[in-house]
Design an enzyme around this catalytic site. Sequence first.
Site, PDB file in Angstrom:
ATOM      1  N   ARG A  51      68.469  23.869  73.095  1.00 11.65           N
ATOM      2  CA  ARG A  51      67.967  23.893  74.518  1.00 11.65           C
ATOM      3  C   ARG A  51      69.093  24.606  75.316  1.00 11.65           C
ATOM      4  NH1 ARG A  51      65.530  19.894  72.331  1.00 11.65           N
ATOM      5  NH2 ARG A  51      67.615  19.514  71.341  1.00 11.65           N
ATOM      6  N   THR A  52      70.222  24.202  75.114  1.00 11.78           N
ATOM      7  CA  THR A  52      71.469  24.678  76.014  1.00 11.78           C
ATOM      8  C   THR A  52      71.347  26.083  75.984  1.00 11.78           C
ATOM      9  OG1 THR A  52      72.706  22.834  75.768  1.00 11.78           O
ATOM     10  CG2 THR A  52      73.898  24.686  76.667  1.00 11.78           C
ATOM     11  N   LYS A  80      87.152  35.484  61.501  1.00 11.27           N
ATOM     12  CA  LYS A  80      88.298  36.255  60.729  1.00 11.27           C
ATOM     13  C   LYS A  80      89.630  35.837  61.302  1.00 11.27           C
ATOM     14  CE  LYS A  80      85.660  40.542  60.941  1.00 11.27           C
ATOM     15  NZ  LYS A  80      85.421  41.824  61.550  1.00 11.27           N
ATOM     16  N   ARG A 101      79.714  27.518  73.951  1.00  7.89           N
ATOM     17  CA  ARG A 101      79.926  26.208  73.420  1.00  7.89           C
ATOM     18  C   ARG A 101      80.873  26.271  72.325  1.00  7.89           C
ATOM     19  NH1 ARG A 101      74.878  22.459  71.846  1.00  7.89           N
ATOM     20  NH2 ARG A 101      75.201  22.144  73.862  1.00  7.89           N
ATOM     21  N   HIS A 129      80.051  18.285  79.068  1.00  8.65           N
ATOM     22  CA  HIS A 129      78.813  18.991  78.985  1.00  8.65           C
ATOM     23  C   HIS A 129      78.193  19.233  80.357  1.00  8.65           C
ATOM     24  CE1 HIS A 129      75.222  21.125  77.704  1.00  8.65           C
ATOM     25  NE2 HIS A 129      75.147  20.327  76.643  1.00  8.65           N
TER      26      HIS A 129
HETATM   27  C1  NCD Z   1      73.685  17.476  73.739  1.00 10.77           C
HETATM   28  C2  NCD Z   1      75.011  18.109  73.518  1.00 10.77           C
HETATM   29  O1  NCD Z   1      74.895  19.172  72.780  1.00 10.77           O
HETATM   30  O2  NCD Z   1      75.993  17.437  73.587  1.00 10.77           O
HETATM   31  N1  NCD Z   1      72.359  18.491  73.500  1.00 10.77           N
HETATM   32  C3  NCD Z   1      72.234  19.150  74.586  1.00 10.77           C
HETATM   33  O3  NCD Z   1      72.773  20.056  74.877  1.00 10.77           O
HETATM   34  N2  NCD Z   1      71.063  18.929  75.221  1.00 10.77           N
HETATM   35  C4  NCD Z   1      73.446  16.097  73.069  1.00 10.77           C
HETATM   36  C5  NCD Z   1      73.547  16.011  71.650  1.00 10.77           C
HETATM   37  O4  NCD Z   1      73.701  16.777  70.828  1.00 10.77           O
HETATM   38  O5  NCD Z   1      73.378  14.747  71.195  1.00 10.77           O
END
Ligand code: NCD
Length: 307
Positions: A51-52, A80, A101, A129
């Site tokens: 999703r993100t 590397k 991320r 997040h």
């Molecule tokens: C979450 C995350 O990555 O922290 N997912 C997301 O981005 N919607 C929640 C999760 O991974 O449980």
Amino acid sequence: MRSLIDILDFSVEEIEELLTVANDIIDNPQKYGEICKGKKLATLFFEPSTRTRLSFEAAMYELGGNVIGFSEANSSSASKGESVADTAKTISCYADIIAMRHPKEGAPFVAAQNATIPVINAGDGGHNHPTQTLADLLTIYREKGGFNNLTVGFCGDLKFGRTVHSLINALSRYSGIRVVLISPEELKLPSYVKKDVLLKNGIPYTQTTSLEDAIPELDILYMTRVQRERFFNEEDYLRLKDSYVLEPKKLTNAKKDLSIMHPLPRVNEISVSIDSDPRACYFKQVLNGKYVRMALILKLLKEAGRI
Ligand code: NCD
């Protein structure tokens, strides 16, 4: 350079503005289709994501922009031994904005210190997040009409669940918020979040291991997955993974206007038979996430003087 590393980097007014823009995008998408023409978003994902990453990419395309990036650490020079700082300096030569991320807490902060373009924290380890929180806030706003006077239950892995930490921070700035923390003993909310956020802001909270006991008083139930990838051993994960499973019969005493939220991915925590319940909001969160990320990209590119 303005970045978004922690949800508290934005004032309450700025968040309101973002939600207003996101709502306008929902109503008038055609107004926004070309604003980012010729601009590039770099998605640097050192950890898995559906999703993100894809909502960031969809958001940039819907603004008329382009996307470059990678979706696993192994396909980047991190494998590397390149540092996050050098990666950030490098990407600044190619793109206008970064969404990153990373499994290490603080990595997007280091990137922001070294980049010459805005950096968005798309999840750092078990820490924060903030863009999921923006999606959550837009959803709460659209469901409840505001953020004051809500009793919010967080259920599941409150220790490693970064979406929980960021959302608690965000809600701590509104009035009349009450928090119910529902988790196994081993997965309780870290004490730094309790101390620095709940206690510091005078937010009343209770802790329980029983979802059933907590449900009747809740306006929002925020379910989370047990974060397997953050465990030190698989046995503990296996023991704890099915601590909570939300099924229709558990909602017998729930409020009629409860909002059931989940950042997704879900594993077992919410039975699919809840999906058709009008109180289920988790796929609305997914869609809202794209719109609010569009609003965020616009805000940061404007402040950086790039659009
Ligand atoms: C979450 C995350 O990555 O922290 N997912 C997301 O981005 N919607 C929640 C999760 O991974 O449980």
